[in-house]
Write a protein that holds these residues in place. Structure first.
Motif, PDB file in Angstrom:
ATOM      1  N   TYR A 126       0.827  -1.203   0.000  1.00 60.83           N
ATOM      2  CA  TYR A 126       0.000   0.000   0.000  1.00 60.83           C
ATOM      3  C   TYR A 126       0.863   1.256   0.000  1.00 60.83           C
ATOM      4  N   ARG A 129       2.438   1.792  -3.412  1.00 58.62           N
ATOM      5  CA  ARG A 129       1.536   2.252  -4.473  1.00 58.62           C
ATOM      6  C   ARG A 129       1.027   3.666  -4.229  1.00 58.62           C
ATOM      7  N   ASN A 130       0.998   4.097  -2.973  1.00 59.78           N
ATOM      8  CA  ASN A 130       0.366   5.376  -2.643  1.00 59.78           C
ATOM      9  C   ASN A 130       1.293   6.255  -1.809  1.00 59.78           C
ATOM     10  N   VAL A 133       0.260  10.001  -1.511  1.00 59.88           N
ATOM     11  CA  VAL A 133      -0.880  10.217  -0.613  1.00 59.88           C
ATOM     12  C   VAL A 133      -0.444  10.060   0.839  1.00 59.88           C
TER      13      VAL A 133
END
Length: 253
Positions: A126, A129-130, A133
């Protein structure tokens, strides 16, 4: 011994990974302790836990200072300043000094989570990928924690509207979002300056988070030639190898 300790901080062994995660867990526990104790009376138990935290932080700081290859640079970093203030404020009750409110500076310790970013990307898909963010959320979260702590530290003794950390957090969020209910206001010139800082910088960080989520600067598309993953949203060629990339996009406005 020095090489062993250095390996724990910068090594890639399983033991080093566990050690760094343990430090992160300790940081989170101390931050939660600061928040929870704002709702309670600071009796002997709280002062004892303060002292334990202070000794642990002092020991960990001493280890980092011992293994550092550039101690001057280490001593000029903002995280180091936060550690030194945290050490003093946690140990102050032993000397009978009224510095307990400085424990709020311990929230700056959250900045250490950035040092784990590469490890988190490797261990958790996670985060990989982010990462944009996650970084934006961390920036906003650290700012909210610091400003809430500053509001609490400067107002809880003079402002009857700020009785605990929750009151300070409530004010910080309402000011940051420019909602401004007006049921809690900060007193004095410093209170007004804190309000201005929260509104200006908080809104900027909040808008940055919205931008990253809704319209990110980079898009994730793996180049078939060199493997570069992040590209500009309107990229036609890979910046790393020059190969044509076919990124699905609705165009930029």
């Amino acid at each position: 011994m020095r090489n062993t300790i250095r390996e724990l901080y910068v090594g890639e062994s399983d033991r080093a990974h566990r050690f760094r995660y343990a430090l992160l867990g300790f940081d989170i526990v101390t931050i939660l302790f600061v928040i929870v104790t704002s709702f309670t009376q600071h009796g002997p138990f709280v002062e004892t836990v303060d002292a334990v935290f202070g000794i642990v932080i002092l020991t960990e700081f001493g280890a980092r200072f011992w293994i550092s290859t550039n101690r001057l640079r280490l001593m000029t970093r903002i995280v180091t300043l936060a550690d030194l203030i945290a050490i003093v404020s946690f140990l102050a009750p032993l000397a009978g000094e009224g510095l307990g409110f400085l424990r709020v500076m311990r929230t700056l310790r959250l900045l250490h989570t950035y040092h784990l970013s590469q490890q988190l990307k490797r261990d958790f898909p996670y985060f990989r990928r982010n990462d944009d963010v996650v970084l934006a959320v961390l920036n906003l979260g650290v700012f909210i924690f610091i400003m809430t702590g500053l509001v609490y530290a400067t107002q809880y003794t003079v402002n009857p509207q700020i009785g605990n950390y929750a009151d300070a957090l409530y004010f910080t969020v309402t000011a940051l979002t420019t909602t401004g209910f007006g049921d809690i206001t900060l007193q004095g010139p410093w209170g007004r300056m804190i309000s201005v800082i929260v509104m200006i910088f908080g809104v900027t960080l909040f808008l940055r988070l919205v931008q990253v989520i809704l319209r990110p600067d980079k898009v994730r598309h793996e180049c078939q030639t060199c493997g570069l993953v992040l590209h500009d949203a309107d990229a036609v060629h890979c910046k790393h190898c020059g190969e044509v990339v076919h990124i699905k996009t609705e165009g930029q406005t």
